[in-house]
Each structure stands twice: as C-alpha cells, then as structure tokens.
Design an enzyme around this catalytic site. Structure first.
Site, PDB file in Angstrom:
ATOM      1  N   LYS A  24       0.837  -1.206   0.000  1.00 32.75           N
ATOM      2  CA  LYS A  24       0.000   0.000   0.000  1.00 32.75           C
ATOM      3  C   LYS A  24       0.876   1.262   0.000  1.00 32.75           C
ATOM      4  O   LYS A  24       0.620   2.186  -0.752  1.00 32.75           O
ATOM      5  CB  LYS A  24      -0.887  -0.055   1.259  1.00 32.75           C
ATOM      6  CG  LYS A  24      -1.858   1.073   1.414  1.00 32.75           C
ATOM      7  CD  LYS A  24      -2.970   0.687   2.360  1.00 32.75           C
ATOM      8  CE  LYS A  24      -2.620   0.812   3.830  1.00 32.75           C
ATOM      9  NZ  LYS A  24      -2.497   2.203   4.300  1.00 32.75           N
ATOM     10  N   ARG A  29       2.945   5.921  -3.280  1.00 33.35           N
ATOM     11  CA  ARG A  29       4.106   6.677  -3.766  1.00 33.35           C
ATOM     12  C   ARG A  29       4.248   6.557  -5.281  1.00 33.35           C
ATOM     13  O   ARG A  29       4.643   7.514  -5.948  1.00 33.35           O
ATOM     14  CB  ARG A  29       5.373   6.183  -3.056  1.00 33.35           C
ATOM     15  CG  ARG A  29       5.418   6.699  -1.609  1.00 33.35           C
ATOM     16  CD  ARG A  29       6.188   5.774  -0.719  1.00 33.35           C
ATOM     17  NE  ARG A  29       6.379   6.294   0.633  1.00 33.35           N
ATOM     18  CZ  ARG A  29       5.482   6.184   1.624  1.00 33.35           C
ATOM     19  NH1 ARG A  29       4.325   5.578   1.415  1.00 33.35           N
ATOM     20  NH2 ARG A  29       5.731   6.674   2.817  1.00 33.35           N
ATOM     21  N   GLY A  95      -4.787   8.024   5.730  1.00 35.17           N
ATOM     22  CA  GLY A  95      -3.832   8.989   6.271  1.00 35.17           C
ATOM     23  C   GLY A  95      -2.685   9.225   5.301  1.00 35.17           C
ATOM     24  O   GLY A  95      -2.192  10.348   5.165  1.00 35.17           O
ATOM     25  N   ASP A 318       2.617  -0.973  11.870  1.00 34.60           N
ATOM     26  CA  ASP A 318       1.282  -1.423  11.445  1.00 34.60           C
ATOM     27  C   ASP A 318       1.004  -2.871  11.840  1.00 34.60           C
ATOM     28  O   ASP A 318      -0.124  -3.356  11.724  1.00 34.60           O
ATOM     29  CB  ASP A 318       1.130  -1.270   9.928  1.00 34.60           C
ATOM     30  CG  ASP A 318       1.071   0.202   9.530  1.00 34.60           C
ATOM     31  OD1 ASP A 318       0.792   1.054  10.404  1.00 34.60           O
ATOM     32  OD2 ASP A 318       1.311   0.501   8.346  1.00 34.60           O
ATOM     33  N   ARG A 392      -6.941  -2.920  10.133  1.00 27.66           N
ATOM     34  CA  ARG A 392      -5.973  -3.849  10.728  1.00 27.66           C
ATOM     35  C   ARG A 392      -6.530  -4.497  11.995  1.00 27.66           C
ATOM     36  O   ARG A 392      -6.184  -5.623  12.335  1.00 27.66           O
ATOM     37  CB  ARG A 392      -4.642  -3.151  11.004  1.00 27.66           C
ATOM     38  CG  ARG A 392      -4.024  -2.603   9.720  1.00 27.66           C
ATOM     39  CD  ARG A 392      -2.545  -2.390   9.797  1.00 27.66           C
ATOM     40  NE  ARG A 392      -2.119  -1.543   8.702  1.00 27.66           N
ATOM     41  CZ  ARG A 392      -1.919  -1.941   7.450  1.00 27.66           C
ATOM     42  NH1 ARG A 392      -2.086  -3.202   7.115  1.00 27.66           N
ATOM     43  NH2 ARG A 392      -1.540  -1.088   6.514  1.00 27.66           N
TER      44      ARG A 392
END
Ligand code: S3P
Length: 432
Positions: A24, A29, A95, A318, A392
């Site tokens: 992700k 990016r 985010g 994460d 998550r």
C-alpha cells in the site's frame, strides 16, 4: 447490523501458497511520484485497496490521466500537467493520501480542500501542517484536523527535525521539497519506512540519505523525475496476518509469495526470531529498488514471549495489532512500549485492542505507550467486537477468532477493503 462477520474456530489448519495485495505504501508513492514524471509511466501491480484508489481519484481530479491496461497495471499520463481541482479532495480512510498529497499540493499553485471519513477526520495533522507551512504553504485546518485547505506554490527548502519517526511526515516534506527552491533536509530519530527515498532515487531525483549525530537524514533538491516502469511487490503488513496465523494455528504451513522485505519494514521478522518461530525467507531479489522475497511460515509449539521497544517500532508499527494477537497465544509476558503513536492510527489502537482483548478475557494491561499481555490461556469467549473502521483491527480479530473456541462477531468488517479487499477469500482458500 449489516457488514459484519460471524466467526468460527478453525478445526483444521491453514495450508497452501498465497499472493497477498501489493504494498500500500509503495502504491501511494508510485501514483504520487508517477504523476510528477513528465509524460507516461507504467505501474505494475498497484494496490486496489480503497486507500490507494483515493489517491488515484484525487490525482485524476487534478488533471492526471490514468488507464488500466490490466487488473492491477496502469499507465499514468501527466503530459498535460496538473489542473486546479474543482471539488473537495476526499481521502476516505487514508492517512497516507492526505499527508503525502498535502506535500504535493503545497508545492503546486492551487487551492485545495482535503476531507476524509470519520476516522481520518479525528487524526492529527499538525505533524504535516507545521513543516509544510514553514516551507511556505498556506494551510487552514480545523484545529489541526481535517478539513485542510491548502494554498500552495513558491516553496523554499527547510531543515526539519521530525518530532516523531513518521514516513508520512518525511514523505510529505520530501515531495514538497522536490519542487521547492534550495535544499530540503528531514531528520528523524529512528528510520521510518524509506519507500519514498528509494523510489525518488529510482526515478532520478537528486536525493541523499545518511546518518549523523542528529539522526537519520534525507536531503532533496528540486528535481525532474524520469519515467521508469515501477513494479510493486506484496505488502508485508498484509502478509503479517497470515504469518501470525501460520505460526499459531496448529499444523499450519503457509507460503506467501513476492512480499516486500525492505529492512525498514521487516521488524516482524525480528520478532519471529525472538519468539523462535519456524519461518524462512526464500527467493530474495530486488524489484524497482525494493527487496522482495517469499515467506514460508510453519506452526510451532512453545513460542517465547517478546518485547518491542525503541528503534524497532517504526519497522513494525502497522503490525502491532496482529502481534498483540500473537502475544495473547504465547505463554508468558509480552511487552510493547514506545508505541504511543498507535493512538493516532485509524483508531486509537492501544485503547481499542485493550478493550477487545478484555472482552475475550485475555490478560492485557494498558500503558500510555503500549500494553503488556500475559498470554497463553486458551481463548474461550463469545464477543461482539468493534473495528472502529480500522482495517488492521478487523483482520487481527479474525485471525484471533481462528483459535477462539467460541464464535465472535466482528462489526464493520468491510473496512478491510481499505487495504485488503480479498482477505476473506484468501484465508478461506487455505483453510483445510
Ligand atoms: C505509512 C506510514 C506509517 C504507517 C501507515 C503508512 C506510509 O505511518 O502507519 O500505515 O505509507 O508512509 P506513520 O508514518 O505516520 O507512522
């Protein structure tokens, strides 16, 4: 109540070979940096989670053309450059979208307004408002939260010491620095994921990374990016659910193919070493500047408890929800500290994990910057768990349910689509 799952203990095991979604962070990016390349760029194996689609849609509404040439491969075309977006820019739950795109739009001569869902609207934005304002962007926020209105352009380079090791903050500044006068330098105490730096180098930016007495730094100058095909490997944060499942469900053996194993992301492998897990990394190679490999995990009895603190935190930030699940199964005292920023993720992950585990009678103690779990007691409790729109958490609770004697309800399970729309299909495909 729609959009929930009712779970059942897995009576068999998990066994087979799987491919997990593309990374992700790298996908975001590739879209943002790809849009700064003059002309066309091909991106292979893009994450189709809702988060990355938010980034893609915002770029499309800002003049960038995108054409899918197969399910996950697309051509991004920025030949005509950016235009002033008409509507508000909706980042949904993401985010990474709002923070990285704030860096981009701070450097462009437009006025934009970022909005997001309930979870994103509660998250702190001061961390990017402060450095981007220092660079010259004009940013109006709702007490450092969304909506954010940015009037960008004419940025100047700064040297910035990030108070938290955050790849989103670092990346926002570097993306802004790509189109700022002078030099932009960002420092962080611990190295956060460095996918932006790797991709910027790969696309020919003038960028230097290093470490000195003040910490890890990245320095960037105004640069023109060159078009080069970007290939994205699997997301270790998505793989982590299957790694832990393989380690805790008796008789399991799971081969996860083509996972990104950038050392700034593989803290979970260090934890697997600490606990004495049975795993191997195979077929290592480099893809578009990033390390990739296959991860083979097998169940093992008598894993040892673990301790996570300090420099390793950004390498597994994460993965902490699924590592909490791991800790609840391992006999003994596992400790997570120095992870206070977990309170600023898609939910307050410290509070939400503690609440959920207490409902399941797991011995957990809340700390301001983490938690302590005394694990190893069989889980044998019905519960209705809230996900707080946090993908998550939803997936971590599902993995926990595989070893819970009793059934659970996990609410708002559709939030898994933000990063891993195929989660249930994949897990069901390896249940034996
Ligand atoms: C991300 C960085 C991390 C991580 C998030 C993705 C990124 O956040 O938690 O899921 O792609 O840069 P922070 O940089 O805020 O720690």
């Amino acid at each position: 109540m729609d959009n929930f799952v009712k779970t059942e203990k897995l009576r068999g095991c998990l066994s087979g070979e799987i491919l997990i979604p593309p990374d992700k962070s790298i996908s975001h990016r590739s879209l943002i940096l790809g849009s700064l390349v003059k002309g066309k760029i091909e991106i292979n194996n893009l994450s189709l989670g809702e988060d990355c689609l938010s980034t893609l849609n915002i770029l499309k509404s800002s003049g960038i053309k995108a054409e899918f040439i197969s399910k996950r491969d697309l051509i991004l075309d920025s030949s005509n450059g950016f235009i002033q977006p008409e509507a508000e820019l909706d980042c949904g739950n993401s985010g990474t979208s709002v923070r990285l795109l704030s860096g981009l739009f701070s450097s462009l001569p437009y006025k934009v307004k970022f909005i997001g869902d309930k979870s994103l609207s509660m998250r702190p934005m001061k961390r990017i408002i402060e450095p981007l304002s220092k660079m010259g962007a004009n940013i109006i926020s709702n007490e450092n939260k969304l909506p954010l209105e940015i009037s960008g352009g004419n940025l100047k380079g700064i040297t910035y010491y990030s108070p938290i090791p955050s790849a989103q903050v670092k990346s926002a500044i570097l993306i802004a620095g790509l189109n700022a006068s002078g030099t932009t330098r960002v420092y962080e105490k611990y190295l956060s994921r460095n996918h932006s730096e790797i991709m910027l180098k790969y696309l020919g930016a003038s960028i230097v990374t290093g470490h000195d007495e003040k910490g890890y730094f990245t320095e960037i100058q105004k640069s023109v990016l060159v078009p080069k095909k970007i290939e994205i490997s699997g997301d270790i944060s998505s793989a982590s659910f299957f790694m832990v499942a393989g380690a805790i469900v008796p008789h399991s053996k799971i081969l996860i193919k083509d996972v990104n194993i950038n050392p700034a992301r593989t803290g979970i492998l260090k934890i697997f070493d600490q606990i004495g897990a049975n795993y191997k990394v195979l077929n290592k190679k480099t893809v578009s500047g990033e390390e990739t490999g296959d991860i083979l995990v097998e169940y093992k009895e008598d894993l040892k408890p673990f301790k996570i603190e300090g420099e390793i935190i950004p390498e597994l930030i994460d993965e902490i929800p699924i590592l909490a699940v791991l800790a609840s199964i391992i006999k003994g005292r596992s400790v997570v500290s120095d992870a206070g920023d977990l309170r600023n993720k898609e939910s307050d992950r410290i509070k939400t994990i503690v609440e959920a585990f207490k409902m399941l009678d797991i011995d957990i103690e809340e700390k301001s910057d983490g938690f302590i779990i005394n694990g190893g007691k069989p889980i044998n409790k019905e519960a209705v768990l809230e996900t707080h729109l946090d993908h998550r958490l939803a997936m971590s609770y599902y993995i926990l349910s595989l070893v819970n004697e009793k059934s659970m309800i996990i609410k708002d399970f559709n939030c898994t689509k933000t990063s891993f729309p195929e989660f249930l299909d994949i897990i069901n495909s390896i249940k034996k």
